[in-house]
Design a protein around this motif. Structure first.
Motif, short mmCIF file in Angstrom:
data_model
loop_
_atom_site.label_atom_id
_atom_site.label_comp_id
_atom_site.label_asym_id
_atom_site.label_seq_id
_atom_site.Cartn_x
_atom_site.Cartn_y
_atom_site.Cartn_z
N TYR A 114 0.82 -1.21 0.00
CA TYR A 114 0.00 0.00 0.00
C TYR A 114 0.85 1.26 0.00
O TYR A 114 0.52 2.24 -0.65
N GLY A 115 1.96 1.22 0.75
CA GLY A 115 2.86 2.36 0.75
C GLY A 115 3.36 2.65 -0.65
O GLY A 115 3.40 3.80 -1.09
N ALA A 116 3.74 1.59 -1.39
CA ALA A 116 4.21 1.77 -2.76
C ALA A 116 3.10 2.31 -3.65
O ALA A 116 3.30 3.21 -4.46
N ARG A 117 1.91 1.79 -3.48
CA ARG A 117 0.77 2.25 -4.27
C ARG A 117 0.53 3.73 -4.09
O ARG A 117 0.30 4.46 -5.04
N LEU A 119 2.60 5.91 -3.31
CA LEU A 119 3.67 6.69 -3.93
C LEU A 119 3.59 6.69 -5.45
O LEU A 119 4.44 7.26 -6.12
#
Ligand SMILES: Nc1ncnc2c1ncn2[C@@H]1O[C@H](COP(=O)(O)OP(=O)(O)O)[C@@H](O)[C@H]1O
Ligand SMILES: [Mg+2]
Lengths: 247, 289
Positions: free
Chosen positions: B175-178, B180
């Motif tokens: 989710y963190g990557a999403r 970003l």
């Protein structure tokens, strides 16, 4: 308005975490979102980023964001940090920050595939300088202390040059000196023309730098206005009774 | 006597490279999707059947290998897009069933379409070569060379390209990557394609040692899975090293105790995990949301 929240409602099973919440964020301002633990502040952020299903309207610069997927928001100019640190620990600080540029396309497909480095050196240095993390760029995140990682996460959200940034408790876990620096950084971010929507527990930070504040309790808006107005509002004081005054 | 061991080690490296390649596919998918791909082996088995019939059409062997890799990539992409993606953010347990079911479906389909009796599958290279005291099949050398190249390319992709860095981001924090801006599903699709392409290549390279039949990849799947766990489930480097170690140790064990060859890898996994719960190269994982 840069962001309009209209009748936002989020349910988790029987729990109504956010209930018909409405407020606006004005361009180039710092907007505080406060309330006791569990009030639904983080859930507001998660709704904006499509991480939870919601009812109501979230309007960013006159665009209803309802149909835009999570990973497209950066390109629209919105970024965020997390209440619980979201860091790629097995990457260097530099790699961490560059992931924030993922959706920025370079003109050349091959260059674009072959990495962020080619076009992004200048932005990387600018943002690292602002956040005082220049010395750590090549260090692996797992070796760095919490305070610095908070700045790395902020850098990652800033490097895409957002117009609206959502900060979820940026001061949590920082020591007093770090908090002072954080205040200055957030003010600088505002001076850069970026609108800030910020959840923060530390009243010293929120009352000092916010232009406007929205107060939530049990998912509902209970007060709104300037810091002076809010802090003297009886409903706010009541909501915080039993808790030490913090957001 | 010592010379025999050199040969055993060399041949073990070739077997280990096969385990390593398969384990890398398993680790890539585990890291980016947080699921165990039980179909990694059988996808390769199915593709090997396709290769068998392409070879029967007198297509040149190297071209068939290339086509098999492409077929694997397409299959991996389709599986991600139509089976994994719809469930990815909704049901963890559903995902587990999907890959297990897929493994069974590949096996059933292969038996149904191609008939389950064993077929002989010729290697690309038949001769053997002597390097000093070591005698090694040419195909074994090919396996070692190819897997070295593949490992190096995977490493470059993961550490030097935008897609790779995005994939590493997804591995740590989907989710963190999403948030970003990392297009998590596109990258996930690429990872499935790479994994299934690897699986197809592995199938063709290893099948001459056995015979082509619907479950010839089962031992490879089990041992690659062991290697992936030994390697800590979190790095392609760990998977590669553990695969090689396993291949070599197993080959030496098999020389002395032939009956122990098949169970050795699982026993080793249990023993290692007793002392090193996160595997040989694993590290503790962080958690957040
Ligand atoms: N994904 C979720 N699933 C179920 N309940 C949740 C989820 N996220 C938050 N909640 C619940 O919603 C309420 C509001 O949580 P949150 O928005 O995190 O509050 P705050 O950030 O104001 O402390 C809490 O009761 C919390 O337990
Ligand atoms: Mg919160």
């Amino acid at each position: 308005m840069i962001l309009q929240v209209k009748d936002l409602t989020v349910r988790f099973g029987g729990l109504v975490a956010v209930n018909k919440l409405s407020f606006d964020v004005k361009p180039s301002t710092i907007h505080g979102l406060i309330g006791p633990n569990g009030a639904g502040k983080t859930t507001v952020f998660n709704s904006i980023f499509k991480l939870v299903p919601y009812n109501g309207n979230l309007i960013y610069k006159n665009i209803d964001m309802g149909k835009y997927p999570t990973h497209s928001l950066v390109n629209m100019g919105i970024s965020r940090t997390f209440q619980n640190l979201s860091i790629f620990y097995s990457m260097t600080v530099k790699e961490n920050i560059l992931v924030g540029l993922h959706s920025k396309k370079s003109s050349n497909l091959i260059k674009d595939t072959l990495g962020y480095k080619i076009n992004s050196e200048k932005e990387l240095l600018e943002v690292s300088e602002l956040l005082n993390i220049l010395p750590y760029l090549s260090v692996y995140a797992m070796f760095l202390p919490f305070g610095i990682l908070k700045m790395v996460e902020l850098a990652r959200a800033l490097i895409s040059k957002p117009q609206l940034i959502l900060l979820d408790e940026p001061g949590a876990g920082l020591n007093p000196a770090e908090k002072e620096r954080l205040k200055e950084i957030i003010k600088r971010i505002k001076e850069m023309g970026i609108s800030v929507l910020m959840v923060e527990h530390d009243m010293g930070i929120i009352m000092n730098i916010s232009d406007e504040i929205t107060v939530m309790n049990f998912g509902e808006k209970i007060s709104a206005g300037t810091p002076e107005m809010v802090i003297h509002d009886l409903k706010v004081i009541e909501a915080y009774l039993g808790e030490e005054i913090h957001a | 006597m010592f010379d025999i061991y050199l040969t055993l080690i060399a041949r073990g490296l070739s077997t280990g490279a096969i385990y390593g390649l398969t384990a890398m596919g398993i680790v890539l998918i585990f890291q980016t999707n947080n699921i165990l791909n039980w179909a990694q082996g059988n996808a390769g088995m199915f593709i090997t059947y396709l290769a068998f019939f392409l070879l029967a059409l007198q297509l040149p062997y190297p071209l068939v290998i290339l086509l098999a890799i492409i077929a694997g990539a397409i299959m991996g992409g389709l599986v991600e897009k139509y089976l994994i993606r719809p469930v990815r953010e909704k049901s963890r347990i559903g995902l587990l069933m999907i890959t297990l079911g897929l493994a069974m479906v590949f096996e059933g389909l292969a038996a149904f379409i191609f008939r389950p009796f064993p077929r002989n599958f010729e290697p690309l290279l038949k001769g053997s070569i002597a390097i000093g005291p070591i005698t090694l099949g040419q195909q074994d050398v090919l396996v070692i060379v190819l897997s070295t190249l593949i490992f190096a390319s995977l490493f470059l992709i993961l550490y030097r390209t935008k897609i790779g860095i995005g994939a590493r981001g997804i591995a740590e924090d989907w989710y963190g990557a999403r948030v970003l801006g990392v297009p998590v599903f596109t990258i996930s699709l690429i990872i499935w394609s790479i994994s299934f392409a690897l699986s197809g290549l592995v199938g063709i390279l290893i099948v001459p040692r056995f015979a082509l039949e619907p479950h010839f990849m089962l031992p490879i799947q089990v041992k690659a899975f062991s290697a992936a766990v030994l390697g800590g489930m979190n790095s392609v480097l760990g998977a590669a090293v553990a695969g090689l170690l396993l291949g070599v140790m197993e080959n030496i064990i098999a020389f002395h105790f032939p009956y122990l060859q098949e169970s050795f890898s699982l026993v080793l996994v249990v023993i290692v995990l007793l002392f090193l719960p996160t595997g040989l190269f694993g590290k503790k994982t962080q958690r957040r949301f």
